[in-house]
Design a protein around this motif. Structure first.
Motif, short mmCIF file in Angstrom:
data_model
loop_
_atom_site.label_atom_id
_atom_site.label_comp_id
_atom_site.label_asym_id
_atom_site.label_seq_id
_atom_site.Cartn_x
_atom_site.Cartn_y
_atom_site.Cartn_z
N ALA A 108 6.98 1.39 2.90
CA ALA A 108 6.00 1.39 3.99
C ALA A 108 5.58 2.81 4.34
CB ALA A 108 6.57 0.68 5.21
N ALA A 109 6.53 3.73 4.32
CA ALA A 109 6.20 5.13 4.60
C ALA A 109 5.31 5.71 3.52
CB ALA A 109 7.48 5.95 4.73
N ALA A 110 5.54 5.30 2.27
CA ALA A 110 4.73 5.79 1.16
C ALA A 110 3.32 5.20 1.20
CB ALA A 110 5.40 5.46 -0.17
N PHE A 111 3.23 3.91 1.56
CA PHE A 111 1.92 3.25 1.61
C PHE A 111 1.09 3.70 2.81
CE2 PHE A 111 4.03 -0.56 -0.68
CZ PHE A 111 3.92 0.11 -1.88
N GLY A 112 1.78 4.05 3.90
CA GLY A 112 1.08 4.39 5.14
C GLY A 112 1.31 3.35 6.21
N PRO A 113 1.36 3.74 7.49
CA PRO A 113 1.64 2.80 8.58
C PRO A 113 0.48 1.85 8.85
CG PRO A 113 1.15 4.97 9.47
CD PRO A 113 1.18 5.12 7.98
N SER A 114 0.67 0.59 8.51
CA SER A 114 -0.30 -0.46 8.82
C SER A 114 0.39 -1.80 8.61
CB SER A 114 -1.56 -0.37 7.96
OG SER A 114 -1.30 -0.79 6.64
N LEU A 115 -0.15 -2.84 9.20
CA LEU A 115 0.45 -4.16 9.10
C LEU A 115 0.41 -4.68 7.67
CD1 LEU A 115 1.81 -6.20 10.93
CD2 LEU A 115 -0.40 -7.27 11.32
N GLU A 116 -0.71 -4.46 6.99
CA GLU A 116 -0.85 -4.93 5.61
C GLU A 116 0.14 -4.24 4.68
OE1 GLU A 116 -3.29 -3.84 7.51
OE2 GLU A 116 -4.34 -5.73 7.96
N ASN A 117 0.31 -2.94 4.86
CA ASN A 117 1.26 -2.21 4.03
C ASN A 117 2.70 -2.62 4.32
OD1 ASN A 117 -0.83 -0.80 2.81
ND2 ASN A 117 -0.64 0.98 4.15
N ALA A 118 2.99 -2.93 5.57
CA ALA A 118 4.33 -3.41 5.92
C ALA A 118 4.60 -4.75 5.23
CB ALA A 118 4.45 -3.55 7.43
N MET A 119 3.61 -5.64 5.23
CA MET A 119 3.77 -6.92 4.54
C MET A 119 4.03 -6.72 3.06
SD MET A 119 0.82 -9.32 6.27
CE MET A 119 1.18 -10.64 5.10
N LEU A 120 3.27 -5.82 2.44
CA LEU A 120 3.46 -5.56 1.01
C LEU A 120 4.84 -4.98 0.73
CD1 LEU A 120 2.30 -5.41 -1.84
CD2 LEU A 120 1.31 -3.18 -1.26
N ALA A 121 5.28 -4.07 1.58
CA ALA A 121 6.59 -3.45 1.38
C ALA A 121 7.71 -4.47 1.48
CB ALA A 121 6.79 -2.33 2.42
N VAL A 122 7.66 -5.34 2.48
CA VAL A 122 8.70 -6.35 2.65
C VAL A 122 8.65 -7.37 1.51
CG1 VAL A 122 9.61 -8.14 4.17
CG2 VAL A 122 8.73 -6.02 5.15
N SER A 123 7.45 -7.71 1.05
CA SER A 123 7.30 -8.65 -0.07
C SER A 123 7.98 -8.11 -1.32
CB SER A 123 5.83 -8.92 -0.36
OG SER A 123 5.18 -9.49 0.74
N ILE A 124 7.81 -6.81 -1.57
CA ILE A 124 8.42 -6.19 -2.75
C ILE A 124 9.94 -6.24 -2.66
CG2 ILE A 124 8.70 -3.99 -3.97
CD1 ILE A 124 5.80 -3.35 -3.25
N THR A 125 10.49 -6.06 -1.46
CA THR A 125 11.95 -6.08 -1.33
C THR A 125 12.54 -7.48 -1.45
OG1 THR A 125 11.87 -6.30 1.09
CG2 THR A 125 11.83 -4.07 0.19
#
Length: 279
Positions: A130-147
């Protein structure tokens, strides 16, 4: 259907989880329609007001109704959780089923990638992404999906390995059916039970991780209502006005608890010995 009703009656934890989840969904679905307050409108004159008949859970540092923020934030948090699990399910199950059914070098490569991702704690990896993608709701969703996807891949692979040696799968292969058809109609359908259990447990984990990213400022951004972000924004007032942080924190606790209880109950339901003991 009758067996399911009997199972729920005899499984107190399943019933408790279903009731908690049902109440949460009811509140966040109907509540915003009847609430007289806006989740984002400021009212500084009434900031940090204690719980009362007018404001059931008080107001926050900007005078916004806390209960209204929880109802609107619940929509975002639960929708994010479901979206994250759907993405992780589709990616992880596809990779796991293909690896387990194909075997050989493909299985080795895919599973080593999965193992590398599982070597990191899920929340730590989500924070880094999420820190690499940038702070946003969409990026948080993507980060959690990957994990979460590697967890589904592991479960799907184990199911594919056990089901692919069944006689009906060997018969389908001998008849010349296509690999996608065999994977979906025979392997996926017959291995769906454990995947549903994993999905339910992953929902609780997705909500907790998304709220954690929101707490760290890597998820939902102000003034959007989101449980994790609201806990972070109001944490500094926890000693003078505890309700502003405890209310969204309790909502997160109840949501995660309900999904975990339902997940454990689904595991019992798909276990014939355990299910017969509870019926």
């Amino acid at each position: 259907m009758a067996d399911l009703i009997t199972f729920l009656r005899n499984n107190t934890l399943a019933l408790a989880g279903a009731i908690i989840l049902g109440l949460l969904i009811l509140v966040i679905t109907i509540g915003p329609m009847i609430s007289p307050y806006s989740p984002t409108k400021l009212d500084i004159l009434h900031k940090l007001a204690a719980p009362s008949l007018e404001h059931w859970l008080g107001t926050d540092a900007f005078g916004r109704d806390v209960f209204t923020r929880i109802m609107y934030g619940g929509r975002a948090t639960l929708a994010i959780g479901v979206g994250v699990v759907v993405i992780a399910f589709l990616v992880g199950v596809t990779v796991g089923m293909l690896a387990g059914f194909a075997g050989g070098w493909l299985d080795t490569i895919l599973m080593r990638i999965v193992d590398a991702m599982l070597a990191f704690p899920a929340l730590v990896l989500a924070i880094a992404l999420a820190a690499a993608f940038g702070p946003s709701l969409e990026n948080a969703m993507l980060a959690v999906s990957i994990t979460l996807a590697p967890q589904f891949a592991r479960v799907a692979r184990s199911q594919a390995l056990s089901i692919s040696v069944k006689p009906y799968v060997e018969a389908a292969v001998s008849l010349g059916l296509s690999t996608p058809r065999i994977l979906f109609r025979y392997v996926f359908v017959n291995g769906l039970g454990p995947l549903l259990v994993q999905s339910t447990l992953a929902l609780g984990s997705a909500i907790l991780q998304t709220a954690s990213l929101g707490f760290l400022g890597l998820g939902a951004q102000p003034p959007m209502a989101e449980w994790g972000a609201d806990v972070s924004a109001n944490l500094q007032y926890v000693r003078s006005a505890a309700w502003v942080a405890l209310a969204p924190g309790t909502a997160i606790l109840l949501a995660v608890l309900s999904f975990n209880l339902i997940g454990d109950s689904l595991a019992d339901w798909f276990n014939p010995r355990r299910r017969s003991a509870l019926e």
